[in-house]
Motif scaffolding. Structure first.
Motif, PDB file in Angstrom:
ATOM      1  N   SER A 295      48.119 -23.258 -35.281  1.00 21.47           N
ATOM      2  CA  SER A 295      49.109 -22.195 -35.170  1.00 21.47           C
ATOM      3  C   SER A 295      50.232 -22.459 -36.166  1.00 21.47           C
ATOM      4  O   SER A 295      50.609 -23.612 -36.399  1.00 21.47           O
ATOM      5  CB  SER A 295      49.679 -22.150 -33.749  1.00 21.47           C
TER       6      SER A 295
ATOM      7  N   THR B 217      58.051 -15.826 -31.491  1.00 17.07           N
ATOM      8  CA  THR B 217      56.859 -15.017 -31.221  1.00 17.07           C
ATOM      9  C   THR B 217      55.604 -15.863 -31.364  1.00 17.07           C
ATOM     10  O   THR B 217      54.695 -15.832 -30.515  1.00 17.07           O
ATOM     11  CB  THR B 217      56.793 -13.817 -32.186  1.00 17.07           C
TER      12      THR B 217
ATOM     13  N   ALA C  33      53.000 -17.180 -28.427  1.00 20.71           N
ATOM     14  CA  ALA C  33      51.573 -16.817 -28.486  1.00 20.71           C
ATOM     15  C   ALA C  33      50.686 -18.044 -28.407  1.00 20.71           C
ATOM     16  O   ALA C  33      49.545 -17.977 -27.935  1.00 20.71           O
ATOM     17  CB  ALA C  33      51.290 -16.045 -29.782  1.00 20.71           C
TER      18      ALA C  33
END
Length: 563
Positions: A509, A556, A560
């Motif tokens: 990520s 954000t 996630a």
């Protein structure tokens, strides 16, 4: 269950089915039995491929009388019906000058029509539409030879012809399965340069049934220069030297997996692949010289062994020497194919992948003396023992070739491994590189990337990769997560998957700032530090400014996580 396990089990099942199919297909032919003493000259093993070379001495042409009786045409039809080859290579077809002096040679299309009449009968459109009453299938009704290739090259008298039970097929991706002569060869290696001689070296690539044979077959047909003068002997030798190098380079890739690797063969449509390792080249014909009495290293020896007998430049698939037919008369043991003591006709084959069940010369005279003539020879209308001498001044050479069967070999690419990225690797590069080993006889590769181990959710595919590495374009994988990848090696015979099945890799990520593969509080506090310090790594949206937009973009991504 990984991919390789599934493929292995599928292969085992396929091979069991293949054996069953072979038995089922050839069961009706079980009555066919090699037994010359009882007049049965057909194959003893139906999976052998029978190749026959025959100089027919101008006996098949449009002007020939094609009716039964003691004629040359009828004699030839009876001999072919007795032997029933799978592949028949003919020299001296289409010559009408023995019937009408000065008559022109048949065109390729006319001779193709005539060859069809010779096998199947019909109406003789070149002789007042008379019925053709002498033909091969009259004597062997179940015999079929539907594929006919007549050479476009002629010496202004006759042509070479290849007939086959099996269809022609382009085996090395040149765009053509048939050629009337070898492509031009540079003066290189042992080849003086040029082509296959006065009548060319005809080649046909032939598609054998995949459920029976592991490979296919390529057949060559030559009729070298006649006569014993110095110029004729030199022409024969030059043609044979060119031919042997051509086979080695063009079809076998000089014992490699690269077709025409040295560029010695000149063609505007070069081969893209080397045919399957179980695909032999069997070639020969009327070489017009007896290797046993010519007092030199002659055409047949060059075509068998290349420049050095016993070296690594032979015409076998592995670079070793090939083999002669060594055919003899079944009853007399005589090796002569012309006259009483001369062998002019040869079949040459790669004995590392071809076994010789038997090779023989058919002669109706010795067969008659041993009560070994086929029963239908009694219909000839003349002394049946004379059929061979009426048919031609040559006698046919026949080879029963043992080829690798489908359950004994596999022409698909060899095994190989994926080398990187290996499972568990964190991939942070925007354009990751995927590598794998080379698979033997692979023509191309396909890279497949998915989100699941079963490859149901494929996110990227790339086919026709010609190397063992591929760089993934930036932006293709624009989300984080674990991905699975594999490669298939491909060639015309099929596909082989990577030995370990697949490997996986992880795209972290963007919120995983610590790079440990986990999005957690450590990443959050690290971002706060970078943001407060104005560190460029805090420019999360890459707009060149560190501001609230970056903070909210990070939040954000952090929220996630990474599925």
């Amino acid at each position: 269950m990984n991919l390789i396990t599934r493929r292995s089990k599928a292969t085992q099942i396929s091979r069991r089915i293949t054996v069953s199919l072979v038995i089922a297909i050839f069961a009706p032919l079980a009555g066919a039995q090699w037994s010359p003493g009882q007049g049965d000259w057909t194959k003893s093993h139906q999976t052998d491929v029978r190749v026959m070379t025959y100089n027919i001495y101008e006996g098949i042409s449009s002007m020939e009388t094609k009716t039964d009786g003691p004629t040359q045409w009828n004699a030839l039809a009876m001999i072919v019906a007795a032997i029933q080859p799978d592949i028949l290579i003919i020299q001296e077809g289409g010559d009408n000058s023995n019937i009408v002096p000065g008559a022109s040679v048949d065109s390729p299309q006319v001779l193709t029509n005539v060859m069809d009449m010779f096998i199947n009968g019909g109406v003789d459109i070149y002789n007042n539409n008379q019925p053709v009453t002498a033909y091969v299938r009259r004597y062997a009704p179940d015999f079929e030879m539907p594929y006919i290739f007549v050479s476009t090259i002629t010496d202004n008298f006759n042509r070479n012809v290849i007939l086959s039970r099996y269809p022609f097929k382009d085996l090395n991706a040149t765009g053509s399965a048939l050629r009337s002569d070898m492509h031009p060869h540079l003066p290189a290696g042992w080849a003086p340069g040029g082509n296959g001689g006065i009548r060319g070296m005809q080649f046909a690539e032939i598609d054998l049934p995949d459920h029976i044979y592991a490979g296919d077959i390529i057949v060559g047909n030559a009729h070298l220069k006649a006569f014993g003068d110095a110029a004729s002997r030199a022409q024969r030798l030059e043609a044979a030297q060119n031919l042997s190098s051509y086979v080695q380079q063009f079809f076998y890739g000089d014992a490699s997996n690269v077709p025409n690797p040295n560029g010695w063969v000149l063609t505007s449509n070069p081969p893209a692949i080397v045919p399957c390792r179980y695909t032999p080249v069997i070639y020969g014909g009327d070489l017009n010289e007896d290797e046993a009495t010519n007092n030199r290293r002659g055409p047949a020896e060059w075509m068998r062994a290349g420049a050095v007998t016993g070296g690594n430049d032979g015409i076998d698939r592995d670079g070793s020497d090939g083999a002669f037919d060594n055919a003899v008369d079944v009853f007399s043991g005589n090796r002569a194919t012309f006259g009483s003591s001369t062998k002019l006709d040869y079949l040459i084959y790669p004995d590392s992948i071809v076994g010789r069940r038997r090779a023989f010369i058919f002669n109706s005279a010795t067969a008659s003396a041993n009560n070994a003539l086929p029963p239908f020879f009694s219909q000839f209308g003349g002394p049946p023992q004379n059929i061979s001498v009426i048919a031609s001044d040559h006698r046919p050479v026949v080879l029963d070739a043992i080829l690798t069967l489908a359950h004994e070999g596999d022409c698909r690419p060899g095994s190989f491994q994926l080398t990187g990225p290996v499972s568990g690797t964190l991939v942070t590069e925007p354009e990751p590189v995927f590598d794998w080993e080379a698979a033997e006889e692979a023509v191309s590769y396909s890279l497949i990337i998915a989100t699941d181990a079963s490859f149901n959710d494929i996110v990227f595919e790339q086919h026709n990769i010609r190397s063992t590495s591929f760089t993934l374009p930036a932006g293709v994988l624009d989300s984080c997560g674990t991905f699975v990848w594999t490669v298939d090696a491909e060639n015309p015979s099929g596909t082989t998957g990577a030995q370990q099945g697949s490997e996986s890799f992880v795209i972290p990520s963007p919120a995983d700032l610590t790079g440990d593969g986990i999005v957690d509080a450590d990443d959050f506090f690290l971002f706060l530090q970078l943001f407060a310090a104005g560190d460029p790594r805090a420019d999360f949206n890459n707009d060149g400014v560190i501001d609230a937009d970056d903070f909210f973009a990070f939040l954000t991504a952090f929220a996630a996580g990474c599925p």
